[in-house]
Design a protein around this motif. Structure first.
Motif, mmCIF file in Angstrom:
data_model
loop_
_atom_site.group_PDB
_atom_site.id
_atom_site.type_symbol
_atom_site.label_atom_id
_atom_site.label_comp_id
_atom_site.label_asym_id
_atom_site.label_seq_id
_atom_site.Cartn_x
_atom_site.Cartn_y
_atom_site.Cartn_z
ATOM 1 N N CYS A 124 -4.991 3.197 0.096
ATOM 2 C CA CYS A 124 -4.430 4.042 -0.964
ATOM 3 C C CYS A 124 -5.601 4.827 -1.559
ATOM 4 C CB CYS A 124 -3.734 3.205 -2.031
ATOM 5 S SG CYS A 124 -3.131 4.189 -3.440
ATOM 6 N N ASP A 125 -5.828 6.036 -1.047
ATOM 7 C CA ASP A 125 -6.954 6.843 -1.508
ATOM 8 C C ASP A 125 -6.782 7.297 -2.953
ATOM 9 O OD1 ASP A 125 -8.816 6.873 0.567
ATOM 10 O OD2 ASP A 125 -7.716 8.402 1.674
ATOM 11 N N LYS A 126 -5.556 7.562 -3.342
ATOM 12 C CA LYS A 126 -5.305 8.083 -4.688
ATOM 13 C C LYS A 126 -5.828 7.150 -5.766
ATOM 14 C CE LYS A 126 -1.607 9.991 -7.562
ATOM 15 N NZ LYS A 126 -0.143 10.288 -7.636
ATOM 16 N N HIS A 127 -5.707 5.839 -5.524
ATOM 17 C CA HIS A 127 -6.144 4.848 -6.522
ATOM 18 C C HIS A 127 -7.288 3.974 -6.005
ATOM 19 C CE1 HIS A 127 -2.848 5.948 -9.163
ATOM 20 N NE2 HIS A 127 -2.077 5.978 -8.091
ATOM 21 N N LEU A 146 2.080 -0.278 -2.468
ATOM 22 C CA LEU A 146 1.171 0.778 -2.025
ATOM 23 C C LEU A 146 1.916 2.043 -1.611
ATOM 24 C CD1 LEU A 146 -1.553 -1.106 0.053
ATOM 25 C CD2 LEU A 146 -1.613 -0.415 -2.324
ATOM 26 N N ASN A 150 1.101 5.624 -3.142
ATOM 27 C CA ASN A 150 0.709 6.753 -2.302
ATOM 28 C C ASN A 150 1.646 7.941 -2.450
ATOM 29 O OD1 ASN A 150 -1.660 5.828 -1.232
ATOM 30 N ND2 ASN A 150 -0.817 5.197 0.726
ATOM 31 N N GLY A 171 3.894 6.330 4.892
ATOM 32 C CA GLY A 171 2.817 6.962 4.136
ATOM 33 C C GLY A 171 1.617 6.069 3.875
ATOM 34 N N LEU A 172 1.472 5.002 4.683
ATOM 35 C CA LEU A 172 0.337 4.080 4.510
ATOM 36 C C LEU A 172 -0.653 4.241 5.658
ATOM 37 C CD1 LEU A 172 1.816 0.644 3.325
ATOM 38 C CD2 LEU A 172 0.575 2.342 1.987
#
Length: 364
Positions: A124-127, A146, A150, A171-172
């Motif tokens: 999860c790049d966003k967080h 997750l 995402n 989306g993972l």
């Protein structure tokens, strides 16, 4: 002139009153912050609900207790009522590092950070979160968390069950999908966690799910893998029943089991060790949750990762996480001590790294 003087005094009196009220408010706020209850988090947790963003207070750690840098959780600072939980998780990480340094267990506790391991870690790049998948310990729910973070779905309730494990639609991204430099950056900087449970109970869960209940979309476990295990490991060749737990134990405890694994497609993640799945001695994880204490660990993980205000862990049915000693003893009751010892020898690293005791029925 007298009237002017009286008005002047009245203004001074009014200003003094405002000053007293202001000081009283400041003192009240200070007292409230100073004596705020710090034990609330240790109580039984109610299901989490979405809340507004609130400022998190910084914990003061006594100066005489300095935690090594590798044990420091990544993420937001902990609020005062999270004092107890960090200590539990620090102890788990400290145990892990001590066992990792035990040269006698090196073959059981160390593994290469291979593509197989990187395939197990979801991003999860966003967080800035990495989650290593360890099947049969409630991973479906964490993947849902997750997926929402995402942005593929706005809430956990909206996620169709058939999407959760469809990695082309959920989306993972997996950590293995990034370049070497991007992988290293994420491993160094992101909040990293995974969940474990008693290794033998996990194997029972895997056996029941794949060979007894056998989901419709996974027929190969019953129709391909089970017959292969039976042919190789069943003692009574006249027995015609489907795969029994005794056959399963004998297969997993065989030091040469990989010969059969290759026929099945090599690693079968549902009964691969935690060591092989997540490389806990090679990757410095921020938190390791335990299935048996998930009611406390799930809120703690969300808080430590700084996402508790964004998403909730799904409600845990009562009793679902409790270690069922009677069930474990019943499943192993008809199996020879030799076969159980061989099974334990394979999973000993998982037992020791995560603080699980050797089963009583092996000690008697």
């Amino acid at each position: 002139w007298l009237m002017s003087d009286n008005m002047h005094h009245q203004w001074l009196l009014l200003a003094a009153c405002f000053w007293v009220i202001f000081m009283f408010m400041v003192a009240s706020k200070f007292i409230t912050l100073t004596f705020k209850d710090s034990d609330g988090y240790g109580a039984k947790q109610e299901p989490l609900i979405l809340t507004a963003v609130t400022k998190v207070e910084e914990v003061h750690v006594p100066e005489e207790k300095h935690w090594p840098e590798e044990f420091q959780p990544t993420g937001k600072a902990f609020s005062g009522n999270l004092i107890r939980q960090p200590l539990v998780h620090m102890e788990r990480l400290e145990l892990l590092r001590n066992v990792c340094r035990d040269t006698a267990l090196r073959d059981l506790s160390h593994t290469a950070v291979s593509k197989f391991v990187l395939d197990r870690i979801f991003v999860c790049d966003k967080h800035k979160i990495l989650f290593c998948q360890t099947p049969k310990v409630g991973n479906t729910q964490w993947k849902k968390v997750l997926i929402v973070l995402n942005g593929a779905f706005s809430s956990i309730e909206e996620i169709p069950e058939n999407i959760v494990h469809d990695h082309e639609k959920n989306g993972l991204p997996r950590l293995s999908s990034f370049s070497d430099s991007e992988i290293k950056k994420r491993l160094n900087l992101y909040f990293k966690f995974f969940i474990v449970r008693d290794p033998f109970e996990r194997l029972i869960s895997a056996f029941k799910d794949k060979f007894v209940h056998n989901p419709r979309f996974e027929p190969w476990y019953r129709h391909e893998i089970a017959p292969g295990i039976i042919r190789k490991y069943r003692k009574n060749r006249t027995e015609t029943k489907g795969l029994q737990f005794e056959d399963f134990v004998r297969y997993l405890g065989d030091p040469n089991h990989r010969w059969l694994d290759v026929q099945f497609g090599d690693h079968i993640i549902h009964w691969v060790t935690y060591v092989e799945l997540c490389a806990p001695c090679e990757i410095t994880y921020s938190v390791i949750g335990h299935h048996e204490t998930l009611e406390d660990d799930a809120p703690y993980i969300l808080k430590a990762a700084g996402i508790d205000h964004l998403v909730s862990y799904p409600t845990i049915p009562p009793g679902i996480t409790v270690y069922n000693r009677t069930k474990v003893e019943r499943y192993f009751s008809g199996i020879s001590k030799r076969d159980i010892r061989r099974l334990y020898a394979r999973f000993e690293g998982d037992f020791k790294l995560f603080g699980y005791h050797e089963p009583d029925f092996l000690l008697n």
